[in-house]
Write a protein that holds these residues in place. Structure first.
Motif, PDB file in Angstrom:
ATOM      1  N   ASP A   1      34.761 -59.994  19.558  1.00  0.00           N
ATOM      2  CA  ASP A   1      33.831 -58.890  19.293  1.00  0.00           C
ATOM      3  C   ASP A   1      32.704 -58.995  20.309  1.00  0.00           C
ATOM      4  O   ASP A   1      32.002 -60.010  20.370  1.00  0.00           O
TER       5      ASP A   1
ATOM      6  N   GLY B   1      29.129 -58.408  22.256  1.00  0.00           N
ATOM      7  CA  GLY B   1      27.749 -58.268  21.821  1.00  0.00           C
ATOM      8  C   GLY B   1      26.790 -58.733  22.896  1.00  0.00           C
ATOM      9  O   GLY B   1      27.168 -59.450  23.824  1.00  0.00           O
TER      10      GLY B   1
ATOM     11  N   HIS C   1      22.984 -58.128  19.657  1.00  0.00           N
ATOM     12  CA  HIS C   1      23.552 -58.810  18.493  1.00  0.00           C
ATOM     13  C   HIS C   1      24.583 -59.811  18.999  1.00  0.00           C
ATOM     14  O   HIS C   1      24.917 -59.849  20.186  1.00  0.00           O
ATOM     15  N   TYR C   2      25.110 -60.624  18.116  1.00  0.00           N
ATOM     16  CA  TYR C   2      26.016 -61.696  18.535  1.00  0.00           C
ATOM     17  C   TYR C   2      27.327 -61.144  19.095  1.00  0.00           C
ATOM     18  O   TYR C   2      27.909 -60.197  18.557  1.00  0.00           O
ATOM     19  N   GLY C   3      27.781 -61.764  20.175  1.00  0.00           N
ATOM     20  CA  GLY C   3      29.165 -61.647  20.566  1.00  0.00           C
ATOM     21  C   GLY C   3      29.894 -62.796  19.887  1.00  0.00           C
ATOM     22  O   GLY C   3      29.294 -63.844  19.619  1.00  0.00           O
ATOM     23  N   SER C   4      31.176 -62.610  19.573  1.00  0.00           N
ATOM     24  CA  SER C   4      31.879 -63.665  18.850  1.00  0.00           C
ATOM     25  C   SER C   4      33.332 -63.770  19.288  1.00  0.00           C
ATOM     26  O   SER C   4      34.081 -62.792  19.233  1.00  0.00           O
TER      27      SER C   4
ATOM     28  N   SER D   1      29.925 -68.081  18.984  1.00  0.00           N
ATOM     29  CA  SER D   1      29.088 -66.892  18.812  1.00  0.00           C
ATOM     30  C   SER D   1      27.769 -67.111  19.535  1.00  0.00           C
ATOM     31  O   SER D   1      27.173 -68.184  19.435  1.00  0.00           O
TER      32      SER D   1
ATOM     33  N   ASP E   1      29.361 -59.636  13.173  1.00  0.00           N
ATOM     34  CA  ASP E   1      30.080 -59.865  14.434  1.00  0.00           C
ATOM     35  C   ASP E   1      31.275 -60.801  14.256  1.00  0.00           C
ATOM     36  O   ASP E   1      32.380 -60.506  14.723  1.00  0.00           O
TER      37      ASP E   1
ATOM     38  N   ASP F   1      33.993 -59.118  12.246  1.00  0.00           N
ATOM     39  CA  ASP F   1      34.783 -58.185  13.050  1.00  0.00           C
ATOM     40  C   ASP F   1      35.790 -58.938  13.912  1.00  0.00           C
ATOM     41  O   ASP F   1      36.956 -58.544  14.021  1.00  0.00           O
ATOM     42  N   SER F   2      35.343 -60.014  14.528  1.00  0.00           N
ATOM     43  CA  SER F   2      36.230 -60.819  15.366  1.00  0.00           C
ATOM     44  C   SER F   2      37.396 -61.356  14.542  1.00  0.00           C
ATOM     45  O   SER F   2      38.553 -61.340  14.981  1.00  0.00           O
TER      46      SER F   2
END
Length: 409
Positions: free
Chosen positions: A259, A261, A264-267, A288, A389, A392-393
């Motif tokens: 996911d 980002g 906000h966080y990427g994960s 993350s 995040d 979603d991942s």
């Protein structure tokens, strides 16, 4: 046919529908409720009876090609839910022409997808003698309304509209504008509600297994009780300590969820199938981070490839095709993904309840924090889009890996 013979063919609820169909003039008959209850089976038989009724009327009126509408979420869904079961049950052979039409009992049946306004064209201007709408809750409202307007063949014939549907939220238009107005319709609308236990032809062990594996909350309310229920509270209510492990089992295959980002966080989540049981997925590593560009995420992806081998599927959020291209440039395999929220969440929730989705505790970062605040938005019926995040991942990875393998949940 005597009652004993009838009981071998139809359930008591199906017989109630039949009696109403044959003894009451109605405009719309809606069968709604839980899965595997026999709704579509009885509606398929009503559809056949409608064609015979239409053919008889058309013959008396000298009408050569009376028209009838069959609607489903897509043409493929119509084939799977209606035509194939009728072929298996009665031996019919359906051959759709280039207009997605076929002829049965002297009636021209026009098949149309109802989940998109763009599919209205085949029925625009049509005058039909009735309609069968499968999976009504998935229909686009404008398409549904247009189908009902087309059913007005002549004053001497009472056109019937047959609808079947699994439930959605209580504010869904099919519920508020049709089902809830049954008593105000002066007999024009008749609704039958179904729950899992209305089907006596399912084995008790099957029912027990379905009850045991259906996630708590909204999924249970809809799939088992057949209720148009509101989603509320924590999304993954069945997650427990039994889903966590402190030692990694042997792993046979790997796959990744991503996911994107920045603010906000990427994960990135790395998953594995256990060697002992490939139907058990383990979250091995969760990475993350915030305020990290694509170069950072490419390094994480390269680490996965070097550590676990090339050819691993990366199920990446398709909202950023530019970033997916960057991953593909470093030889990541990024197949197209299905981002369906409700179906994806249901898949993950079923696995968490069945303990076929495990979390390697030393490998996670903010997984627990985000899962704890992953709650339903009562207004939208979907999860609140804040701090989701990792969830979603997880959904991209687990749901799409299940679909790619064609595994039945």
């Amino acid at each position: 046919m005597n009652q004993t013979a009838l009981n071998k063919i139809y359930s008591p609820k199906q017989q109630s529908v039949l009696r109403f169909h044959y003894n009451h003039p109605y405009y719309m008959l809606i069968n709604h409720g839980a899965v595997r209850t026999g709704k579509t089976i009885i509606d398929n038989d009503l559809f056949l009876d409608e064609l015979r009724r239409i053919r008889g009327h058309a013959k008396c009126k000298g009408i050569i090609d009376p028209l009838y509408i069959i609607a489903g979420a897509s043409i493929g869904n119509i084939v799977r839910n209606i035509l194939n079961p009728l072929t298996q049950k009665y031996g019919f052979e359906f051959k759709l022409n280039k207009y997605n039409q076929f002829r049965l009992f002297g009636v021209v049946c026009c098949c149309v997808g109802h989940d998109d306004i763009g599919q209205l064209k085949p029925i625009t201007g049509m005058t039909a003698y009735g309609a069968y709408i499968n999976e009504g809750s998935l229909a686009n409202r404008e398409v549904f309304d247009e189908i009902t307007k087309r059913c007005s063949a002549d004053d001497e014939f009472h056109a019937h509209i047959i609808v079947d549907s699994n439930p959605g939220g209580p504010q869904h238009w099919l519920k508020t504008d049709y089902i809830d107005k049954e008593n105000e319709s002066n007999g024009k609308i008749k609704c039958f509600h179904w729950n899992l236990f209305d089907n006596p032809f399912l084995s008790q062990s099957y029912k027990d297994n379905l009850v045991a594996t259906t996630p708590s909350g909204v999924f249970y309310n809809r799939k088992i009780d057949g209720l148009w229920a509101t989603a509320e509270g924590i999304v993954y209510q069945d997650m427990s300590e039994e889903n966590y492990i402190d030692e990694l089992p042997n792993i046979s295959r790997y796959f990744v969820g991503m996911d994107w980002g920045y603010e906000h966080y990427g994960s990135l989540t790395l998953w594995g199938e256990t060697t002992a049981n490939e139907n058990v997925y383990v979250l091995i590593k969760e990475i993350s981070a915030r305020h990290k560009g694509i170069d950072f995420w490419k390094k994480q992806a390269e680490w996965v490839l070097k550590s676990y081998g090339y050819g691993i599927p990366f199920y990446c959020d398709s909202a950023r095709p530019d970033l997916i291209k960057e991953f593909r440039d470093i030889k990541c395999w990024c197949p197209p993904i299905d981002k369906s929220i409700e179906k994806g969440i249901e898949c993950v929730a079923e696995r968490k309840k069945a303990r076929t989705l495990l979390i390697y505790r030393p490998g996670i970062n903010i997984y627990d924090k985000q899962q704890a605040v992953y709650v339903w938005d009562e207004k939208t019926g979907l999860p609140v889009k804040v701090n989701d995040d990792v969830m979603d991942s997880e959904r991209y990875a687990v749901y799409n890996h299940d679909k790619r393998k064609g595994r039945k949940k």
